[in-house]
Design a protein around this motif. Structure first.
Motif, short mmCIF file in Angstrom:
data_model
loop_
_atom_site.label_atom_id
_atom_site.label_comp_id
_atom_site.label_asym_id
_atom_site.label_seq_id
_atom_site.Cartn_x
_atom_site.Cartn_y
_atom_site.Cartn_z
N UNK A 1 0.83 -1.21 0.00
CA UNK A 1 0.00 0.00 0.00
C UNK A 1 0.86 1.25 0.00
N UNK A 2 0.37 2.26 -0.70
CA UNK A 2 0.93 3.60 -0.60
C UNK A 2 -0.06 4.45 0.20
N UNK A 3 0.42 5.03 1.28
CA UNK A 3 -0.41 5.90 2.12
C UNK A 3 -0.15 7.35 1.72
N UNK A 4 -1.20 7.99 1.22
CA UNK A 4 -1.12 9.41 0.86
C UNK A 4 -1.58 10.19 2.09
N UNK A 5 -0.62 10.73 2.84
CA UNK A 5 -0.96 11.46 4.07
C UNK A 5 -1.01 12.94 3.70
N UNK A 6 -2.23 13.48 3.69
CA UNK A 6 -2.48 14.82 3.13
C UNK A 6 -2.87 15.79 4.23
N UNK A 7 -2.18 16.92 4.24
CA UNK A 7 -2.55 18.00 5.15
C UNK A 7 -2.90 19.24 4.33
N UNK A 8 -4.12 19.73 4.52
CA UNK A 8 -4.52 21.00 3.88
C UNK A 8 -4.00 22.11 4.78
N UNK A 9 -2.88 22.69 4.36
CA UNK A 9 -2.17 23.62 5.25
C UNK A 9 -2.57 25.07 5.07
N UNK B 1 5.44 29.12 3.31
CA UNK B 1 5.79 28.93 4.72
C UNK B 1 4.91 27.85 5.34
N UNK B 2 3.62 27.86 5.00
CA UNK B 2 2.70 26.85 5.53
C UNK B 2 3.05 25.46 5.02
N UNK B 3 3.43 25.37 3.75
CA UNK B 3 3.83 24.07 3.18
C UNK B 3 5.07 23.53 3.87
N UNK B 4 6.03 24.39 4.11
CA UNK B 4 7.27 23.97 4.76
C UNK B 4 6.99 23.45 6.17
N UNK B 5 6.15 24.16 6.91
CA UNK B 5 5.80 23.72 8.26
C UNK B 5 5.04 22.40 8.23
N UNK B 6 4.14 22.25 7.24
CA UNK B 6 3.36 21.01 7.12
C UNK B 6 4.25 19.82 6.81
N UNK C 1 3.53 8.75 1.15
CA UNK C 1 3.62 9.96 0.33
C UNK C 1 3.07 11.10 1.16
N UNK C 2 3.92 12.05 1.54
CA UNK C 2 3.52 13.14 2.42
C UNK C 2 3.19 14.37 1.58
N UNK C 3 1.94 14.83 1.69
CA UNK C 3 1.42 15.82 0.74
C UNK C 3 0.82 17.03 1.46
N UNK C 4 1.47 18.19 1.41
CA UNK C 4 0.81 19.43 1.85
C UNK C 4 0.00 20.02 0.70
N UNK C 5 -1.23 20.40 0.96
CA UNK C 5 -2.08 20.97 -0.08
C UNK C 5 -2.51 22.38 0.32
N UNK C 6 -2.53 23.27 -0.66
CA UNK C 6 -3.09 24.61 -0.46
C UNK C 6 -4.36 24.69 -1.29
N UNK C 7 -5.50 24.50 -0.65
CA UNK C 7 -6.76 24.41 -1.39
C UNK C 7 -7.92 24.45 -0.40
N UNK C 8 -9.11 24.41 -0.94
CA UNK C 8 -10.30 24.22 -0.10
C UNK C 8 -10.23 22.84 0.54
N UNK C 9 -10.67 22.73 1.78
CA UNK C 9 -10.48 21.49 2.53
C UNK C 9 -11.12 20.28 1.85
N UNK C 10 -12.43 20.27 1.72
CA UNK C 10 -13.09 19.04 1.27
C UNK C 10 -13.00 18.84 -0.23
N UNK C 11 -13.20 19.91 -1.01
CA UNK C 11 -13.14 19.73 -2.46
C UNK C 11 -11.71 19.44 -2.91
#
Length: 271
Positions: A30-38, A48-53, A77-87
């Protein structure tokens, strides 16, 4: 390889969901896509938010490996996202062809965290490409001996959803238990949908359990789960169906706040 999306806001809820997923799929590549909407997409401080995430995501994976153990089958796979949370999360799930999204449930003292409560239900509504597994806060991981599926069969159960049910049942050689609530005699189409589903899972499932409504449908399901020792509940989310009071957002939202076992919510028309 299984693609598992685990959104995180670094709360206990989201870590518990990640840990549960790592244990549940421990024997599967399995590949775990661990996503934080920062941050949002137009945030001037998003770099700056992406770096901290990224730093927090690194620490999160380190904690998981320490707690769950090293697993050569698993990649992260560690993924910081800059976007609307749910969409944004829903779009990521579709783009990456995610097989399942795993989220944690909340408790009242953690309402400050953004991922849960109403946002959890919004994720269920927005993620149409894969099932969503909701994990109650801080439950102890244990083998899923019994997986219950319930429906009113107003719509047919798609082959992809049948495959998902049998896949989850096969992860730990679980017994699949179809459960229905006795209502008025269904029409011919409902009977056909029910018969087709029961035939499709007959090799992996027990005999169907039919329960009378004694104190509302939600309480009937909760009582069934407790008395039968159910370890995971599965339902299909029909967002625009006539029978919303049973199988749509109303009952799923209420169950989501009361269940003490993982809740596998299947999309209405999986892609």
């Amino acid at each position: 390889m299984l693609q598992v999306l685990v959104p995180t806001d670094f709360s206990n809820n989201s870590y518990n969901a990640l840990y549960y997923a790592a244990r549940l799929f421990k024997d599967r590549p399995a590949t775990f896509h661990i996503v934080n909407v920062c941050s949002s997409g137009n945030d001037p401080q998003k770099e700056k938010a992406e770096s901290a995430a990224i730093q927090e995501l690194d620490a999160l994976v380190h904690r998981l490996v320490r707690d769950a153990g090293e697993n050569e089958r698993h990649m992260f796979k560690k993924v910081p996202l800059c976007c609307d949370l749910t969409t944004g999360i829903a779009a990521y799930a579709l783009k990456e062809k995610v097989d399942v999204t795993v989220i944690g449930n909340k408790e009242k003292e953690e309402i400050k965290h953004i991922l849960f409560g109403n946002n959890a239900m919004q994720l269920v509504r927005d993620i149409k490409s894969c099932p969503v597994l909701v994990v109650p806060l801080e439950i102890d991981f244990k083998k899923v001996e019994k997986l219950a599926f319930t429906s009113n069969y107003a719509n047919p159960i798609s082959q992809k959803n049948i495959d998902t049910i049998t896949f989850f049942g096969g992860l730990m050689d679980s017994e699949i238990i179809p459960m229905s609530i006795e209502e008025k005699e269904g029409d011919a189409l409902v009977k056909k949908h029910r018969s087709d589903f029961l035939e499709a899972v007959s090799a992996d499932a027990s005999k169907e359990v039919k329960l009378p409504v004694f104190d509302g449908k939600v309480n009937t399901i909760l009582e069934f789960i407790e008395l039968w020792g159910i370890d995971m509940l599965c339902m299909v989310y029909h967002p625009h169906h006539f029978f919303l009071e049973f199988i749509g957002k109303g009952i799923i939202k209420e169950l989501n706040t009361k269940l003490k076992v993982p809740f596998l919510i299947l999309p209405d028309n999986p892609n």
